[in-house]
Write a protein that holds these residues in place. Structure first.
Motif, mmCIF file in Angstrom:
data_model
loop_
_atom_site.group_PDB
_atom_site.id
_atom_site.type_symbol
_atom_site.label_atom_id
_atom_site.label_comp_id
_atom_site.label_asym_id
_atom_site.label_seq_id
_atom_site.Cartn_x
_atom_site.Cartn_y
_atom_site.Cartn_z
ATOM 1 N N GLN A 89 0.850 -1.193 0.000
ATOM 2 C CA GLN A 89 0.000 0.000 0.000
ATOM 3 C C GLN A 89 0.881 1.236 0.000
ATOM 4 O O GLN A 89 1.541 1.539 0.996
ATOM 5 C CB GLN A 89 -0.909 -0.003 1.226
ATOM 6 C CG GLN A 89 -1.878 1.161 1.267
ATOM 7 C CD GLN A 89 -2.763 1.124 2.505
ATOM 8 O OE1 GLN A 89 -2.473 0.431 3.484
ATOM 9 N NE2 GLN A 89 -3.859 1.872 2.478
ATOM 10 N N SER A 121 -4.807 2.441 -2.014
ATOM 11 C CA SER A 121 -5.383 1.274 -1.344
ATOM 12 C C SER A 121 -4.437 0.095 -1.490
ATOM 13 O O SER A 121 -3.572 0.082 -2.382
ATOM 14 C CB SER A 121 -6.758 0.955 -1.931
ATOM 15 O OG SER A 121 -6.687 0.812 -3.329
ATOM 16 N N PRO A 122 -4.562 -0.907 -0.628
ATOM 17 C CA PRO A 122 -3.690 -2.086 -0.737
ATOM 18 C C PRO A 122 -3.929 -2.820 -2.055
ATOM 19 O O PRO A 122 -5.055 -2.889 -2.557
ATOM 20 C CB PRO A 122 -4.131 -2.956 0.450
ATOM 21 C CG PRO A 122 -4.799 -2.021 1.395
ATOM 22 C CD PRO A 122 -5.456 -0.986 0.542
#
Lengths: 111, 112
Positions: B39, B44-45
């Motif tokens: 991330q 976002s991851p």
């Protein structure tokens, strides 16, 4: 690649108010997830769903409800928001448990 | 229950040096999937790499990891760190119940 969108992207709420966070995915994934991310705690699972009409409790479900009215939509509901729920919330979807695709996140501040 | 441990909360190193982020896990399931998610700041991851095969090296974008079931480990490595590698890295575990267990994350900071 899976498309996951979240709304709103930023939200300021008052203590005791109701907050609804929405998530939509367009790749027909069965599984959807709600996480919160806080420094020092990583990603913590709140609720998840295996398909329309189903919701399951994750690791920290207290104070949160979830709703999965359709394959595409998964909502997280805070009936009585508290300052401790100030966080960044991520929605994710996946066809199985083997990979998850995350949305852009919602930054929630409860005053 | 299932769990993932990342012992380092923060790793700081100089560009060009090797990277190693530690990950160990606990599960009663004999065939878990292990993942590394990355991330970057304000993102976002996203999945970096994954594996379910014992003792097989998995590589992606210059990073590699090998699942060792004997030691319940899945350490992330890279031979030479770049400034752009600065990010939060999550190790994660899943089995067949449709959820993934994430570690607490390791913040990697690469300095010039």
């Amino acid at each position: 690649e899976a498309a996951v969108t979240q709304s709103p992207r930023n939200k300021v709420a008052v203590t005791g108010g109701k907050v609804t966070l929405s998530c939509n995915q367009t790749n027909n994934h069965n599984n959807m997830y709600w996480y919160r991310q806080d420094t020092g705690h990583g990603l913590r699972l709140i609720h998840y769903s295996y398909g329309a009409g189903s919701t399951e409790k994750g690791d920290i479900p207290d104070g949160y409800k979830a709703s999965r009215p359709s394959q595409e939509n998964f909502s997280l509901i805070l009936e009585l928001a508290t300052p401790s729920q100030t966080s960044v919330y991520f929605c994710a979807s996946g066809a199985s448990s083997y990979e998850q695709y995350f949305g852009p996140g919602t930054r929630l501040t409860v005053l | 229950g299932d769990s993932v441990t990342q012992t380092e909360g923060l790793v700081t190193l100089t560009e060009g040096l090797p990277v190693m982020l530690n990950c160990t896990y606990q599960t009663i399931y004999s065939n878990p999937f292990l993942f590394w998610y990355v991330q970057h700041l304000n993102e976002s991851p996203r999945l970096l790499l994954k594996s379910f095969t014992d003792n097989k090296r998995t590589e992606h974008q210059g990073f590699h990891a090998t699942l060792h079931k004997s030691s319940s480990s899945f350490h992330l490595q890279k031979s030479s760190a770049q400034l752009s590698d600065s990010a939060l890295y999550y190790c994660a575990l899943s089995r067949s119940n449709n959820r993934i267990f994430f570690g607490d994350g390791t913040q990697l900071v690469v300095k010039p």
